[in-house]
Enzyme design. Structure first.
Site, mmCIF file in Angstrom:
data_model
loop_
_atom_site.group_PDB
_atom_site.id
_atom_site.type_symbol
_atom_site.label_atom_id
_atom_site.label_comp_id
_atom_site.label_asym_id
_atom_site.label_seq_id
_atom_site.Cartn_x
_atom_site.Cartn_y
_atom_site.Cartn_z
ATOM 1 N N ARG A 95 7.773 -10.777 6.818
ATOM 2 C CA ARG A 95 6.634 -10.913 5.971
ATOM 3 C C ARG A 95 6.292 -10.179 4.788
ATOM 4 O O ARG A 95 5.914 -10.457 3.563
ATOM 5 C CB ARG A 95 5.331 -11.276 6.895
ATOM 6 C CG ARG A 95 3.987 -11.796 6.168
ATOM 7 C CD ARG A 95 3.160 -11.154 5.242
ATOM 8 N NE ARG A 95 2.998 -9.826 6.238
ATOM 9 C CZ ARG A 95 2.643 -8.734 5.516
ATOM 10 N NH1 ARG A 95 2.819 -8.512 4.093
ATOM 11 N NH2 ARG A 95 2.343 -7.562 6.322
ATOM 12 N N GLU A 376 -1.638 -1.470 1.432
ATOM 13 C CA GLU A 376 -2.501 -2.250 0.744
ATOM 14 C C GLU A 376 -3.933 -2.107 1.137
ATOM 15 O O GLU A 376 -4.920 -3.104 1.281
ATOM 16 C CB GLU A 376 -2.332 -3.598 1.293
ATOM 17 C CG GLU A 376 -0.774 -4.187 1.009
ATOM 18 C CD GLU A 376 -0.110 -4.138 -0.196
ATOM 19 O OE1 GLU A 376 -0.624 -3.728 -0.864
ATOM 20 O OE2 GLU A 376 0.990 -4.553 -0.214
#
Length: 396
Positions: A95, A376
């Site tokens: 992912r 992130e």
């Protein structure tokens, strides 16, 4: 022997999806089960990233799938989230690859690039023929990009970049790096030190990417240190549409959205193996799933998976409507990763001692999720984003 039902059969989540969305999810689930799961435990052990799967991801339409034009699928936000969910149910590293390629590198070019830049890079990246990376984080830390020390200075008609980046996914494999730097030129505002993005072909002299070794997480993935030593670029290497930190933040929010879904894939995987084990493993003459404490653990895990999935779906619908805010993305990223880690740890207790072996994916998911928790935006950064949204006061 009784067989555990699928988790999604308990809640009928599929009923909330369109036929197209279910189609994307089914294709991603089939890819994960057929191409990733048979080899991922060995790849994790051997620290091996299978580049041969990249064109297959492109052929499936997964790379930059939420973008329109230039060979991209133009799929909806929920469809993209479901693909992230299924890939991370296999391994966070895959992912992550789709996020770095599509949500970061391709999104930066698509959002901020010139037409010439888009035509040069995006079609090949969508096919998986070209690989991109997104070079923002620096060695001293990633949570304060305003303090970046990488600089770009004008030299004649072009640019020269100097600096260093760290934890840059795919950098040693990439054909192009989206590098963020402070521009030392009074023509670019912010006291002559505005942050701008540059497209750097990785064959450019002075660009060096070195894979980071010794990782106990994301071992079937590639993260690198980058050195920029007098990297000389033409004038048109700059991304014309990105000015200031809003440029990289616009891409980070795309990646954070994918994590909201992806982390729930890892959580679902852990819950599924724990549920199956609770039915097939017998202790004291009966399946351990017949004990109240085990059922309570399973119920609590299911609760958090379904809450996380519903939150992801809500954010996806808002994104499709153009109403998704950065604070709402922070709610999703913080919740999904936090709860996925808790579910992985609880699932391990149901698996007993066997849970620490690679006969089950739980410890691998838990290790990978520690990286997802950090990149992130750490938990703390997202808490501060939400604190600012609540109080109107900036505590950064």
């Amino acid at each position: 022997m009784t067989t555990a039902p699928r988790i999604d059969q308990v809640f009928d989540f599929d009923e909330l999806l369109s036929e197209e969305e279910r189609g994307w999810q089914q294709r991603a689930r089939a890819f994960a089960q057929d191409r990733i799961l048979p080899i991922i435990e060995d790849d994790f052990e051997q620290k091996h990233f299978r580049t041969e799967l990249i064109p297959e991801l492109g052929a499936a339409g997964f790379l930059g799938m939420h973008l329109s034009g230039y060979g991209c699928a133009g799929a909806g936000a929920v469809s993209y989230g479901l693909v992230c969910l299924e890939l991370e149910a296999a391994d966070s590293g895959w992912r992550t690859f789709v996020s770095v390629q599509g949500s970061l590198a391709m999104s930066a070019i698509h959002k901020y690039g010139s037409e010439e830049q888009k035509q040069q890079w995006l079609p090949g990246m969508a096919k998986g023929e070209l690989i991109g990376c997104f070079a923002l984080t620096e060695p001293q830390g990633g949570s304060d990009p305003a303090a970046m020390t990488t600089v770009a200075r004008r030299d004649g008609d072009g640019w020269v970049l100097d600096g260093a980046k760290r934890w840059i996914g795919l950098a040693s494999l990439a054909d192009v790096a989206v590098v963020w730097a402070r521009v030392e030129d009074p023509a670019y505002g912010e006291g002559g030190k505005a942050v701008r993005g540059f497209l750097v072909p990785t064959t450019t002299p002075g660009f060096t990417a070195t894979p980071i070794d010794g990782k106990l997480s994301m071992r079937a993935s590639v993260q690198c240190d980058i050195e920029l030593d007098g990297v000389r670029l033409p004038a048109d290497a700059i991304l014309p549409g990105a000015e200031g930190l809003s440029g990289p933040f616009g891409c980070l929010n795309e990646a954070r959205y994918g994590i909201v879904w992806g982390a729930m894939g890892a959580a679902r995987s852990c819950l599924e193996v724990a549920l199956d084990r609770s039915i097939t493993r017998e202790v004291f003459g009966k399946p351990i799933g017949a004990n109240q404490l085990t059922q309570a653990k399973l119920a609590d895990m299911l609760l958090e998976v379904e809450k996380g999935m519903l939150l992801a779906l809500h954010l996806g619908r808002r994104k499709e409507a153009g109403r998704l805010t950065p604070a709402q993305i922070s709610v999703g990223k913080l919740n999904s990763v936090r709860e996925a880690l808790a579910i992985a740890h609880e699932a391990r207790t149901i698996l007993g001692g066997d849970g620490i072996t690679n006969a089950f994916p739980v410890m691998r998911h838990a290790a990978n999720l520690e990286s997802v928790r950090t990149y992130e935006g750490t938990d703390e950064i997202h808490q501060l984003i939400l604190g600012r949204a609540l109080t109107g006061l900036n505590a950064f």
